[in-house]
Design an enzyme around this catalytic site. Structure first.
Site, PDB file in Angstrom:
ATOM      1  N   LYS A   7       0.726  -1.142   0.324  1.00 26.46           N
ATOM      2  CA  LYS A   7      -0.062  -0.126  -0.190  1.00 26.46           C
ATOM      3  C   LYS A   7       0.808   1.226  -0.087  1.00 26.46           C
ATOM      4  CE  LYS A   7      -3.791  -1.827   2.009  1.00 26.46           C
ATOM      5  NZ  LYS A   7      -5.371  -2.044   3.222  1.00 26.46           N
ATOM      6  N   TYR A  22     -12.332  -2.414  -3.410  1.00 23.96           N
ATOM      7  CA  TYR A  22     -13.143  -1.815  -1.974  1.00 23.96           C
ATOM      8  C   TYR A  22     -14.593  -1.803  -2.238  1.00 23.96           C
ATOM      9  CZ  TYR A  22      -8.481  -2.871  -0.305  1.00 23.96           C
ATOM     10  OH  TYR A  22      -6.829  -2.232   0.494  1.00 23.96           O
ATOM     11  N   PHE A  79     -15.482   3.919   7.086  1.00 24.65           N
ATOM     12  CA  PHE A  79     -14.458   4.656   6.383  1.00 24.65           C
ATOM     13  C   PHE A  79     -13.656   4.471   4.819  1.00 24.65           C
ATOM     14  CE2 PHE A  79     -13.571  -0.322   8.020  1.00 24.65           C
ATOM     15  CZ  PHE A  79     -13.082  -0.529   6.547  1.00 24.65           C
ATOM     16  N   ARG A  94      -2.024 -14.342   4.845  1.00 27.61           N
ATOM     17  CA  ARG A  94      -3.271 -13.398   5.945  1.00 27.61           C
ATOM     18  C   ARG A  94      -1.964 -13.804   7.400  1.00 27.61           C
ATOM     19  NH1 ARG A  94      -6.950 -10.257   4.470  1.00 27.61           N
ATOM     20  NH2 ARG A  94      -8.087 -10.984   6.609  1.00 27.61           N
ATOM     21  N   THR A 108      -5.568  -6.369  10.921  1.00 23.94           N
ATOM     22  CA  THR A 108      -5.811  -5.667   9.839  1.00 23.94           C
ATOM     23  C   THR A 108      -5.177  -4.249  11.087  1.00 23.94           C
ATOM     24  OG1 THR A 108      -7.848  -6.034   9.122  1.00 23.94           O
ATOM     25  CG2 THR A 108      -7.297  -4.490   9.306  1.00 23.94           C
ATOM     26  N   ARG A 162       2.836  -6.724   9.346  1.00 26.36           N
ATOM     27  CA  ARG A 162       1.939  -4.887   9.742  1.00 26.36           C
ATOM     28  C   ARG A 162       2.047  -4.575  11.355  1.00 26.36           C
ATOM     29  NH1 ARG A 162      -3.666  -6.917   7.988  1.00 26.36           N
ATOM     30  NH2 ARG A 162      -4.023  -5.845   5.460  1.00 26.36           N
ATOM     31  N   ASN A 194      -1.923   0.454   6.493  1.00 22.97           N
ATOM     32  CA  ASN A 194      -1.416  -0.898   7.017  1.00 22.97           C
ATOM     33  C   ASN A 194      -0.181  -1.326   5.974  1.00 22.97           C
ATOM     34  OD1 ASN A 194      -3.537  -1.932   5.985  1.00 22.97           O
ATOM     35  ND2 ASN A 194      -4.353  -2.384   7.338  1.00 22.97           N
ATOM     36  N   HIS A 203      -2.453  -5.921   1.833  1.00 22.54           N
ATOM     37  CA  HIS A 203      -3.492  -6.313   1.486  1.00 22.54           C
ATOM     38  C   HIS A 203      -3.632  -7.313   0.928  1.00 22.54           C
ATOM     39  CE1 HIS A 203      -7.494  -7.164  -0.528  1.00 22.54           C
ATOM     40  NE2 HIS A 203      -6.315  -7.817  -1.311  1.00 22.54           N
ATOM     41  N   GLU A 209      -9.501 -11.456  -7.275  1.00 24.00           N
ATOM     42  CA  GLU A 209      -8.904 -10.211  -7.706  1.00 24.00           C
ATOM     43  C   GLU A 209      -7.505  -9.680  -8.260  1.00 24.00           C
ATOM     44  OE1 GLU A 209      -7.479  -9.373  -3.427  1.00 24.00           O
ATOM     45  OE2 GLU A 209     -10.065  -8.704  -2.839  1.00 24.00           O
TER      46      GLU A 209
HETATM   47  P1  RTP Z   1      -7.213  -6.051   3.165  1.00 26.36           P
HETATM   48  O1  RTP Z   1      -8.445  -5.913   3.143  1.00 26.36           O
HETATM   49  O2  RTP Z   1      -6.806  -4.451   2.777  1.00 26.36           O
HETATM   50  O3  RTP Z   1      -6.214  -7.192   3.155  1.00 26.36           O
HETATM   51  O4  RTP Z   1      -7.244  -5.711   5.001  1.00 26.36           O
HETATM   52  P2  RTP Z   1      -8.370  -6.288   5.936  1.00 26.36           P
HETATM   53  O5  RTP Z   1      -8.609  -8.062   5.142  1.00 26.36           O
HETATM   54  O6  RTP Z   1      -7.681  -7.413   6.364  1.00 26.36           O
HETATM   55  O7  RTP Z   1      -9.267  -5.803   6.265  1.00 26.36           O
HETATM   56  P3  RTP Z   1     -10.415  -5.480   5.771  1.00 26.36           P
HETATM   57  O8  RTP Z   1     -11.613  -4.892   7.019  1.00 26.36           O
HETATM   58  O9  RTP Z   1     -11.085  -6.035   4.484  1.00 26.36           O
HETATM   59  O10 RTP Z   1     -10.809  -3.436   5.438  1.00 26.36           O
HETATM   60  C1  RTP Z   1     -10.043  -3.686   3.846  1.00 26.36           C
HETATM   61  C2  RTP Z   1      -9.159  -1.993   4.866  1.00 26.36           C
HETATM   62  O11 RTP Z   1      -9.940  -0.875   4.795  1.00 26.36           O
HETATM   63  C3  RTP Z   1      -9.241  -0.089   5.642  1.00 26.36           C
HETATM   64  N1  RTP Z   1      -9.530  -0.295   7.460  1.00 26.36           N
HETATM   65  N2  RTP Z   1      -9.639   0.929   7.797  1.00 26.36           N
HETATM   66  N3  RTP Z   1     -10.378   2.968   9.760  1.00 26.36           N
HETATM   67  C4  RTP Z   1     -10.689   1.756   9.677  1.00 26.36           C
HETATM   68  O12 RTP Z   1     -11.628   1.251  10.781  1.00 26.36           O
HETATM   69  C5  RTP Z   1     -10.347   1.164   8.401  1.00 26.36           C
HETATM   70  N4  RTP Z   1     -10.956  -0.347   8.964  1.00 26.36           N
HETATM   71  C6  RTP Z   1      -9.741  -0.808   8.522  1.00 26.36           C
HETATM   72  C7  RTP Z   1      -7.706  -1.034   6.046  1.00 26.36           C
HETATM   73  O13 RTP Z   1      -6.241  -0.262   5.362  1.00 26.36           O
HETATM   74  C8  RTP Z   1      -7.757  -2.851   5.934  1.00 26.36           C
HETATM   75  O14 RTP Z   1      -6.887  -2.985   5.288  1.00 26.36           O
HETATM   76 MG    MG Z   2     -10.185  -7.867   3.501  1.00 25.22          MG
END
Ligand code: RTP
Ligand code: MG
Length: 140
Positions: free
Chosen positions: A11, A51, A59, A87, A93, A104, A114, A117, A128
């Protein structure tokens, strides 16, 4: 265990700090092979589409703004159990909750910035990967 592929994105917070090589070393040390990779700048439309499952989350707007704030490195990682393995080495996250030794924990700036992805299921990985790469760009 089956050989799988997963979609990874380094990222903008990580490319800005010149961490591409350090993050790639984590993948390779964990037995994942980088079989496709390109450094690109996402358009707003691409980030929103990628996304879109998060479109209703509070967010979403900030996430899209962050993802287009600088270059990203999109990549296909291949290896045994690649989706879950990636993962595991990414960590939680929110870096505050990420286990020691994860990408992370060591590199992320915040829950949003973070650093990486990774696809969360083999089905999502397949779609994807298609989102960013043609067949001929993936060289196992
Ligand atoms: P990713 O999809 O990026 O691999 O991350 P992830 O599965 O661990 O998390 P996900 O729930 O899919 O969220 C996607 C991305 O959104 C941002 N985020 N911001 N401000 C917030 O509360 C918040 N929560 C998530 C993060 O960049 C997260 O990786
Ligand atoms: Mg995700």
């Amino acid at each position: 265990m089956a050989v799988e592929r997963t979609l990874s994105i380094i990222k903008p917070d990580a490319t800005r700090r010149n961490l591409t090589g350090k993050i790639n070393a984590r993948f390779e040390e964990a037995g994942l092979r980088i079989v496709a990779q390109k450094r690109i700048r996402l358009t707003k439309e691409q980030a929103e589409k990628f996304y879109e499952v998060h479109a209703e989350r509070s967010f979403f707007g900030e996430l899209v703004t962050f993802m287009i704030s600088g270059p990203v490195v999109v990549q296909v990682l291949e290896g045994e159990d690649a989706v879950q393995r990636n993962r595991d080495i990414m960590g939680a996250t929110n870096p505050a909750n990420a286990a020691a030794g994860t990408i992370r924990k060591d590199f992320a700036e915040s829950i949003e910035a973070n650093s990486v992805h990774g696809s969360d299921s083999p089905e999502n990985a397949a779609s994807e990967i298609k989102f960013f790469f043609s067949k001929s760009e993936i060289v196992p």
